[in-house]
Enzyme design. Structure first.
Site, mmCIF file in Angstrom:
data_model
loop_
_atom_site.group_PDB
_atom_site.id
_atom_site.type_symbol
_atom_site.label_atom_id
_atom_site.label_comp_id
_atom_site.label_asym_id
_atom_site.label_seq_id
_atom_site.Cartn_x
_atom_site.Cartn_y
_atom_site.Cartn_z
ATOM 1 N N GLU A 6 19.088 60.418 116.226
ATOM 2 C CA GLU A 6 19.511 61.310 115.135
ATOM 3 C C GLU A 6 19.425 62.773 115.539
ATOM 4 O O GLU A 6 20.149 63.611 115.015
ATOM 5 C CB GLU A 6 18.646 61.081 113.883
ATOM 6 C CG GLU A 6 19.280 60.106 112.923
ATOM 7 C CD GLU A 6 18.552 59.981 111.579
ATOM 8 O OE1 GLU A 6 18.854 59.001 110.902
ATOM 9 O OE2 GLU A 6 17.714 60.820 111.222
ATOM 10 N N LYS B 36 27.333 56.668 103.517
ATOM 11 C CA LYS B 36 26.817 56.693 102.138
ATOM 12 C C LYS B 36 27.935 57.038 101.171
ATOM 13 O O LYS B 36 28.089 56.394 100.129
ATOM 14 C CB LYS B 36 25.701 57.736 102.002
ATOM 15 C CG LYS B 36 24.414 57.356 102.688
ATOM 16 C CD LYS B 36 23.333 58.368 102.326
ATOM 17 C CE LYS B 36 22.154 58.238 103.262
ATOM 18 N NZ LYS B 36 21.236 59.370 103.159
ATOM 19 N N HIS C 56 14.375 38.971 131.196
ATOM 20 C CA HIS C 56 15.063 37.684 131.241
ATOM 21 C C HIS C 56 16.315 37.693 130.373
ATOM 22 O O HIS C 56 16.884 36.646 130.078
ATOM 23 C CB HIS C 56 14.098 36.575 130.814
ATOM 24 C CG HIS C 56 12.905 36.495 131.723
ATOM 25 N ND1 HIS C 56 12.786 35.577 132.743
ATOM 26 C CD2 HIS C 56 11.790 37.277 131.800
ATOM 27 C CE1 HIS C 56 11.650 35.776 133.393
ATOM 28 N NE2 HIS C 56 11.030 36.815 132.831
HETATM 29 O O1 PA5 Z 1 15.209 61.338 109.677
HETATM 30 C C1 PA5 Z 1 15.799 61.379 108.607
HETATM 31 O O2 PA5 Z 1 15.985 62.438 107.987
HETATM 32 C C2 PA5 Z 1 16.340 60.121 107.965
HETATM 33 O O3 PA5 Z 1 16.194 59.012 108.788
HETATM 34 C C3 PA5 Z 1 15.603 59.845 106.654
HETATM 35 O O4 PA5 Z 1 14.238 59.739 106.936
HETATM 36 C C4 PA5 Z 1 16.095 58.562 105.997
HETATM 37 O O5 PA5 Z 1 17.468 58.635 105.782
HETATM 38 C C5 PA5 Z 1 15.393 58.340 104.681
HETATM 39 O O6 PA5 Z 1 15.587 59.442 103.848
HETATM 40 P P1 PA5 Z 1 14.699 59.690 102.584
HETATM 41 O O7 PA5 Z 1 13.319 59.921 103.041
HETATM 42 O O8 PA5 Z 1 15.297 60.896 101.936
HETATM 43 O O9 PA5 Z 1 14.808 58.461 101.717
#
Ligand code: PA5
Length: 450
Positions: free
Chosen positions: A291, A426, A312
């Site tokens: 990310e 989303k 393996h």
């Molecule tokens: O690193 C990030 O920002 C994302 O992976 C969020 O943690 C994830 O989408 C969950 O979001 P939230 O904590 O708002 O539910």
């Protein structure tokens, strides 16, 4: 005496000249300056940088008290969250508890079973989790920074109803622990309206950098893990990896080498472990780097393998497949108790050459043999070594990767603290589900699905 983590890139020598690393030194110094002076991209999300040393002790005490309450009131804790609101605690708990923690009897385990929910949209998973919970006393820690993420919101609604059914409104309130933003989002509003015990996710820390905030700390403490040791390790790492000079900073060396390999066409990094309990650490690391760096049509794809298991399966590809991979091994010298291979008078399996030797030694030789084979096969290998698998060194390792990731993102020229691409699915999902406010795109999306 406390040892530092060792970042060892000596095995990668055939793939990189020392001068290439040195040439990156000024860029590393500039990235360091931007991080520490908070002038680089995404600088409003640098709260994690000083967190291990600046964590509010009163808040830490509240977390410990809540964890104690969970331990007293529940046989099982269900941690509800996804992505950065889930992977950190799962990684730490899996790494530092018994491999079969949830299956141990309470006497041996002492602390509640820990289950996870809200990290998928699966009826099968949730129904079967509820089956396993059965009549057990349970508590829920729901974690969401935005407070609007669909997966945990669905799981929480279902679990909340069950808690109310079982314990009544007041009993449910006593068993719900919320970790959310200080003021925004539906989860925060609900926590305020219902009077749930709640914790704040600092606004200046993004999900994937939040393991050392209440996001990770509450479930980790409920599992009986020593928070002080975890944070002490992270605090030590904060000092080690604040050194501005490349040659004195293992995290920066790791970031620099990744950058060099990337520019040589190594577009996939495989994080390797030789210890099954590090499986979720690799999952956490994949989110952290994936990310943070995968944007603007750039980035190294983070993958992981669990050796020797995957020698393996994916070992063949790593050894001889497309040459776009480099590997980074997290090596742990001691993962706990050790077993010896027994002698056998008949030696019918031909294993007596190993009799009396420890599984750790055999595992170490598998690691060394693999590194050498990869090197011959054109796969550069980096190694991060931990003296032991303990809260202290795991805390240090988490910080090592966070710091390296931020610096690596700056070297790559991306903002390592945003995740704009996560929103795309989303929006489509909401439109297809008829969520108010998303109707406009629905017809167009449905046409494309046919
Ligand atoms: O690193 C990030 O920002 C994302 O992976 C969020 O943690 C994830 O989408 C969950 O979001 P939230 O904590 O708002 O539910």
């Amino acid at each position: 005496m406390v040892k530092e983590l060792v970042f060892n890139y000596s095995y990668a020598a055939p793939f990189v000249r020392q001068s290439e690393i040195e040439m990156l030194a000024p860029y590393v110094a500039e990235a360091h300056r931007q991080l520490h002076e908070k002038t680089g991209p995404g600088s409003s999300f640098l709260g994690w940088l000083d967190l291990p040393q600046s964590l509010d002790r009163a808040e830490l005490d509240r977390i410990k008290e809540a964890a104690q309450r969970i331990q007293d009131q529940a046989e099982a804790l269900i941690v509800v969250g996804i992505g950065g609101s889930y992977l950190g605690s799962r990684a730490v708990i899996a790494a530092l508890t018994h491999s079969f923690y949830n299956l141990l009897g309470r006497e041996k385990r002492r602390t509640p079973q820990i289950f996870f929910a809200g990290h998928a949209i699966s009826s099968k998973y949730l129904r079967e989790l509820l089956e396993v919970i059965g009549e057990k006393d349970f508590a829920v820690n729901v974690i969401s920074k935005s407070g609007t993420t669909t997966e945990p919101a669905i799981a929480f609604r279902i679990l909340r109803e069950l808690l109310k059914e079982r314990y009544g409104v007041e009993g449910a309130r006593e068993r719900i622990y919320v970790t959310a933003d200080a003021s925004s989002g539906a989860l925060r509003s609900m926590a305020e309206a219902e009077g749930y015990t709640s914790f704040v996710i600092p606004r200046n820390i993004g999900g994937r950098y939040s393991v050392l905030t209440p996001v990770g700390l509450l479930p980790i403490a409920a599992a009986g893990i020593d928070l002080d040791a975890l944070l002490a390790g992270a605090a030590a790492a904060q000092s080690w990896y604040s050194r501005p000079v490349l040659e004195e900073n293992g995290a920066y060396q790791y970031a620099a080498l990744r950058n060099i390999f990337y520019r040589k066409g190594k577009t996939i990094e495989v994080l390797v472990n030789y210890e099954p309990s590090l499986y979720f650490l690799c999952e956490w690391w994949k989110q952290l780097f994936g990310e943070s760096e995968g944007k603007d049509q750039k980035g190294i794809f983070p993958a992981s393998v669990n050796f020797t298991t995957d020698l393996h399966s994916l070992g063949q590809f790593m050894q001889e497949g497309t040459r776009s991979i480099f590997a980074t091994t997290v090596w742990v010298d001691q993962a706990g108790v050790d077993l010896l291979v027994p002698a056998d008078a008949k030696d019918s399996d031909g294993l007596n050459y190993l009799a009396g030797r420890s599984l750790s030694e055999v595992n170490r030789k598998a690691f060394e043999g693999t590194v050498l084979a990869h090197t011959d096969g054109g796969v550069p290998n980096l190694v991060v070594e931990l003296p032991e698998l303990s809260p202290y060194y795991l805390g240090a390792l988490l910080y090592f990767f966070q710091k390296a990731c931020a610096l690596s993102g700056y070297l790559l020229g991306v903002n390592p603290f945003d995740q704009p691409g996560v929103e795309m699915y989303k929006r489509n999902m909401f439109a297809l589900l008829d969520k108010p406010g998303f109707a406009a795109q629905r017809a167009e999306l449905e046409k494309r699905l046919k």
